[in-house]
Design an enzyme around this catalytic site. Structure first.
Site, PDB file in Angstrom:
ATOM      1  N   ARG A 261      63.231  49.089  14.224  1.00 45.32           N
ATOM      2  CA  ARG A 261      62.761  49.671  15.485  1.00 45.32           C
ATOM      3  C   ARG A 261      63.826  49.545  16.571  1.00 45.32           C
ATOM      4  O   ARG A 261      64.410  48.481  16.747  1.00 45.32           O
ATOM      5  CB  ARG A 261      61.465  48.965  15.930  1.00 45.32           C
ATOM      6  CG  ARG A 261      60.365  49.168  14.888  1.00 45.32           C
ATOM      7  CD  ARG A 261      59.028  48.651  15.342  1.00 45.32           C
ATOM      8  NE  ARG A 261      58.062  48.867  14.262  1.00 45.32           N
ATOM      9  CZ  ARG A 261      56.795  48.509  14.309  1.00 45.32           C
ATOM     10  NH1 ARG A 261      56.320  47.915  15.398  1.00 45.32           N
ATOM     11  NH2 ARG A 261      55.991  48.748  13.307  1.00 45.32           N
ATOM     12  N   ARG A 276      60.507  39.811  18.456  1.00 49.40           N
ATOM     13  CA  ARG A 276      60.763  41.244  18.617  1.00 49.40           C
ATOM     14  C   ARG A 276      62.179  41.561  18.138  1.00 49.40           C
ATOM     15  O   ARG A 276      63.152  41.261  18.820  1.00 49.40           O
ATOM     16  CB  ARG A 276      60.591  41.634  20.090  1.00 49.40           C
ATOM     17  CG  ARG A 276      60.563  43.131  20.362  1.00 49.40           C
ATOM     18  CD  ARG A 276      60.244  43.436  21.816  1.00 49.40           C
ATOM     19  NE  ARG A 276      58.927  42.938  22.201  1.00 49.40           N
ATOM     20  CZ  ARG A 276      57.791  43.592  21.987  1.00 49.40           C
ATOM     21  NH1 ARG A 276      57.819  44.785  21.437  1.00 49.40           N
ATOM     22  NH2 ARG A 276      56.639  43.078  22.341  1.00 49.40           N
ATOM     23  N   SER A 351      48.217  44.928  12.972  1.00 50.21           N
ATOM     24  CA  SER A 351      47.566  45.997  13.710  1.00 50.21           C
ATOM     25  C   SER A 351      46.919  46.905  12.670  1.00 50.21           C
ATOM     26  O   SER A 351      47.609  47.439  11.821  1.00 50.21           O
ATOM     27  CB  SER A 351      48.630  46.753  14.505  1.00 50.21           C
ATOM     28  OG  SER A 351      48.050  47.516  15.519  1.00 50.21           O
ATOM     29  N   ARG A 390      56.918  37.379  11.978  1.00 50.17           N
ATOM     30  CA  ARG A 390      56.043  36.678  12.926  1.00 50.17           C
ATOM     31  C   ARG A 390      55.208  35.620  12.223  1.00 50.17           C
ATOM     32  O   ARG A 390      54.798  34.627  12.853  1.00 50.17           O
ATOM     33  CB  ARG A 390      55.152  37.677  13.668  1.00 50.17           C
ATOM     34  CG  ARG A 390      55.955  38.502  14.673  1.00 50.17           C
ATOM     35  CD  ARG A 390      55.079  39.343  15.576  1.00 50.17           C
ATOM     36  NE  ARG A 390      55.924  40.117  16.486  1.00 50.17           N
ATOM     37  CZ  ARG A 390      55.449  40.950  17.417  1.00 50.17           C
ATOM     38  NH1 ARG A 390      54.139  41.121  17.552  1.00 50.17           N
ATOM     39  NH2 ARG A 390      56.273  41.608  18.205  1.00 50.17           N
TER      40      ARG A 390
END
Length: 425
Positions: A261, A276, A351, A390
């Site tokens: 990303r 991140r 998610s 994570r």
RNA sequence: GGAGAGGUGGCCGAGUCGGCUGAAGGCAACCGCCUGCUAAGCGGUUGUACGGGUAAAACCGUACCGAGGGUUCGAAUCCCUCCCUCUCCGCCA
């Protein structure tokens, strides 16, 4: 992508959905655009019909060895007029397409309306954050002390927002990935797939990352390839442009991939550590199912992801993303948030979303309905199960000991050669 | 990288010198008939999208034979560009 007819016939409802999402996009021009396009289409089609009929007549005349030159002359003019009128069509269609591609999915009624993260609704909480009798360190300090995470050298190799795992750190992440895949395939009924880590633009249009979110992606210069930001892209697109047999549903697939990303616009956010990153590892869950099953499947998929956290003994909570926080393609999303002692708060680790037919319409993922024999759009879902990087952070921080060592959760030990604790070598 | 072959409906597969091919034939599926049941057999039906039309259908039109452009009154069929797949050779994990 929403259905054109649905948008046309439910313009106020779509506008209300946009308002609920806090997405300012106006549909004011939509009706006009649509009207203009259809008017043009009707005219062009009438002319084409005339031409087709005449052409057939010419064919008949010539077979009968009769003269058709008059008709042909006439049609020459009609052909010219068609050409002239047709010229406006692609632009009208492109505008419609663009308008449609930029409308997000309609949030499910159960999604709370809100303006941001603070309006997400906590659904349930599992586990109790541990009480520490010593000053808690974050994963960066723990990792440095144990010499298992090396951000400085990662920066040398690649730059900011990259991580280099070493020794037991690398082993821990690999163990987590294997553990997750094993649980999902052996106990939750998913088929493991190992897809390409680059995908073409058509795939990205299919799942909705393009055309709107190109700036979030890494593109391979001079090619049509993008690095996958999530396995959702390659895995969901496995069935793009296909009509699936009804008895093959629900399709349940799990995949490990690295995720890339660009993190454009996140400057200054989570700059420390591996929360991140431009590249991280993730095990993804993807489902393709019948429309009537998708809400049930979302609950099941979320439970499958939660199961990993439970087995690892990591305290977490489940929140329903509010309308403003909801992803572009999603109708409803549950975020799983794991407790991070160093931050004294819950952070997203998974998610899970139901995209209803939004991706399926773009990607043409359909199935043949048993009863009617007709093709119907499937529903697609996906969720992280879990983000491995994570999870490493969560394990290091939640299971840190006063002496600087980290206790390995029981289920991971077989994956780590029996290691039960990471200590400084 | 070099040489060749090919991309047609849910699948397989035919398309002659451009017109009567939305597309033969087969398979699959569905509906009948037949049958104690199953199979076989016989008859029939079955693409998608958009637009018009309708209370809803029926129905009508247009487009779609890898993608885009061109020639033509008319293109799955001819021409150009691109993409993809396969085979062989080379290189390579």
């Amino acid at each position: 992508m929403l259905d054109l007819k649905f948008v046309r016939e439910n313009l106020p409802a779509v506008e209300e959905a946009l308002r609920r999402r806090r997405a300012p996009a106006s549909l004011g021009g939509f009706a006009d655009l649509d009207r203009k396009r259809r008017d043009l289409l009707v005219k062009v089609e009438a002319l084409r019909a005339e031409r087709n009929a005449a052409s057939e007549e010419i064919g008949r005349l010539r077979r009968e060895k009769k003269d058709a030159s008059g008709l042909m002359q006439q049609m020459k003019e009609v052909a010219a007029r068609i050409k002239e009128m047709e010229a406006g069509l692609p632009e009208a269609e492109r505008q419609m397409e663009e308008a449609l591609l930029n409308i997000p999915n309609i949030p499910d009624p159960s999604v709370p309306e809100g303006a941001g993260e603070e309006d997400n609704a906590v659904v349930r909480t599992w586990g109790t954050p541990g009480a520490f009798s010593f000053p808690v360190r974050d994963h960066v300090d723990i990792g440095a002390a144990l010499d298992i995470l090396d951000f400085d050298r990662a920066a040398k190799i690649a730059g900011a927002r990259f991580c280099l795992s070493k020794g037991a750190g690398a082993l821990l992440e690999r163990a987590l990935i294997n553990f997750m895949l094993d649980v999902h395939t052996r106990e939750h009924g998913y088929m493991e797939v190992l897809p390409p880590f680059l995908a073409n633009s058509a795939s990205f249009f299919g799942t909705g990352q393009l055309p709107k979110f190109e700036e979030d992606l890494f593109r391979v210069a001079g090619t049509d390839y993008f690095l996958v930001p999530t396995a959702e892209v390659p895995v969901t697109n496995i069935v793009r442009d296909e009509i699936l047999p009804a008895d093959s549903l629900p399709l349940k697939m799990t995949a490990y991939t690295p995720c890339f990303r660009a993190e454009a616009g996140s400057y200054g956010k989570d700059v420390r550590g591996m929360i991140r990153q431009h590249q991280f590892n993730k095990v993804e869950l993807v489902k393709v199912c019948r429309p009537e099953d998708s809400w049930r499947e979302l609950e099941a998929l979320t439970a499958d992801a939660e199961d990993i956290l439970k087995r690892l003994g990591l305290p977490y909570r489940v929140v329903t993303l509010c309308t403003a926080d909801l992803g572009f393609s999603s109708a409803k999303t549950y975020d799983l948030e794991v407790w991070l002692p160093s931050q004294k708060r819950y952070r997203e680790i998974s998610s899970c979303s139901n995209f209803t037919d939004f991706q399926a319409r773009r990607a043409k993922i359909r199935y043949r309905d048993d009863a009617s024999g007709k093709t119907r759009l499937a529903h697609t879902l996906n969720g992280s199960g879990l983000a491995a990087g994570r999870t490493v952070v969560a394990v290091l921080e939640n299971f840190q000991q006063e002496d600087g060592s980290v206790v390995i959760p029981e289920p991971l030990r077989p994956y780590m050669g029996g290691m039960d604790r990471i200590v400084k070598r």
